[in-house]
Scaffold this motif. Sequence first.
Motif, PDB file in Angstrom:
ATOM      1  N   TYR A 191      -4.089 -11.417   7.684  1.00  0.00           N
ATOM      2  CA  TYR A 191      -3.006 -12.337   7.322  1.00  0.00           C
ATOM      3  C   TYR A 191      -1.646 -11.654   7.270  1.00  0.00           C
ATOM      4  O   TYR A 191      -0.623 -12.306   7.499  1.00  0.00           O
ATOM      5  N   GLU A 192      -1.609 -10.361   7.054  1.00  0.00           N
ATOM      6  CA  GLU A 192      -0.337  -9.642   7.168  1.00  0.00           C
ATOM      7  C   GLU A 192       0.192  -9.774   8.597  1.00  0.00           C
ATOM      8  O   GLU A 192       1.375 -10.027   8.820  1.00  0.00           O
ATOM      9  N   ALA A 193      -0.691  -9.618   9.577  1.00  0.00           N
ATOM     10  CA  ALA A 193      -0.304  -9.756  10.982  1.00  0.00           C
ATOM     11  C   ALA A 193       0.038 -11.209  11.327  1.00  0.00           C
ATOM     12  O   ALA A 193       1.009 -11.473  12.045  1.00  0.00           O
ATOM     13  N   VAL A 194      -0.751 -12.146  10.824  1.00  0.00           N
ATOM     14  CA  VAL A 194      -0.529 -13.567  11.114  1.00  0.00           C
ATOM     15  C   VAL A 194       0.857 -14.022  10.648  1.00  0.00           C
ATOM     16  O   VAL A 194       1.581 -14.696  11.377  1.00  0.00           O
ATOM     17  N   LEU A 195       1.216 -13.652   9.435  1.00  0.00           N
ATOM     18  CA  LEU A 195       2.492 -14.114   8.883  1.00  0.00           C
ATOM     19  C   LEU A 195       3.691 -13.525   9.606  1.00  0.00           C
ATOM     20  O   LEU A 195       4.790 -14.093   9.553  1.00  0.00           O
ATOM     21  N   ALA A 196       3.500 -12.411  10.311  1.00  0.00           N
ATOM     22  CA  ALA A 196       4.570 -11.791  11.086  1.00  0.00           C
ATOM     23  C   ALA A 196       4.558 -12.223  12.549  1.00  0.00           C
ATOM     24  O   ALA A 196       5.437 -11.846  13.318  1.00  0.00           O
ATOM     25  N   ASP A 197       3.588 -13.029  12.932  1.00  0.00           N
ATOM     26  CA  ASP A 197       3.405 -13.403  14.329  1.00  0.00           C
ATOM     27  C   ASP A 197       4.138 -14.713  14.643  1.00  0.00           C
ATOM     28  O   ASP A 197       3.888 -15.729  13.993  1.00  0.00           O
ATOM     29  N   PRO A 198       5.015 -14.722  15.645  1.00  0.00           N
ATOM     30  CA  PRO A 198       5.772 -15.943  15.946  1.00  0.00           C
ATOM     31  C   PRO A 198       4.912 -17.114  16.427  1.00  0.00           C
ATOM     32  O   PRO A 198       5.289 -18.270  16.239  1.00  0.00           O
TER      33      PRO A 198
END
Length: 152
Positions: free
Chosen positions: A27-34
């Motif tokens: 979710y760290e990656a998801v929230l930073a993913d456009p």
Amino acid sequence: MTAQPEKSLYEAVGGADALRRLSDTFYEAVLADPVLAPVFADFTPTHVQHVAVWLAEVFSGPADFTARLGGHQALLRAHLGLAITEEQRLRWMELMTVAVEKELPDDALLRRRVLEYFDWGTRIAKDVSASAPGTDLGEPGPTPRWGWDGLA
């Protein structure tokens, strides 16, 4: 190292702590993913915890998602109205693959089985997400269980 099929997937991944780390990393990656961040516009930190609890139950760990968080019906309802696209589903799988490789034991069969569950589950989430909030989903049955041979 090879997973021991006599263990549940929950035990083989490393239990609740490993699933929490997996959820945190993902979710760290998801929230930073456009591509994916818009799907999670209403994201809360408890979402990460709930996902880890869901995965524990699916992989034959404690049945706390059903006992405390509403079970399969609640999970499906959370996806209503999200209108997830195939591009978003595939990006979700890409980011989860990276998280699995980082957080789960270095065991090809274990990782493959976990990712097969995510592929199966994201297809269902995408289909459900096309329905409007409040849609009657009927009775989806108990929380699915995923093991070394797929859907149990």
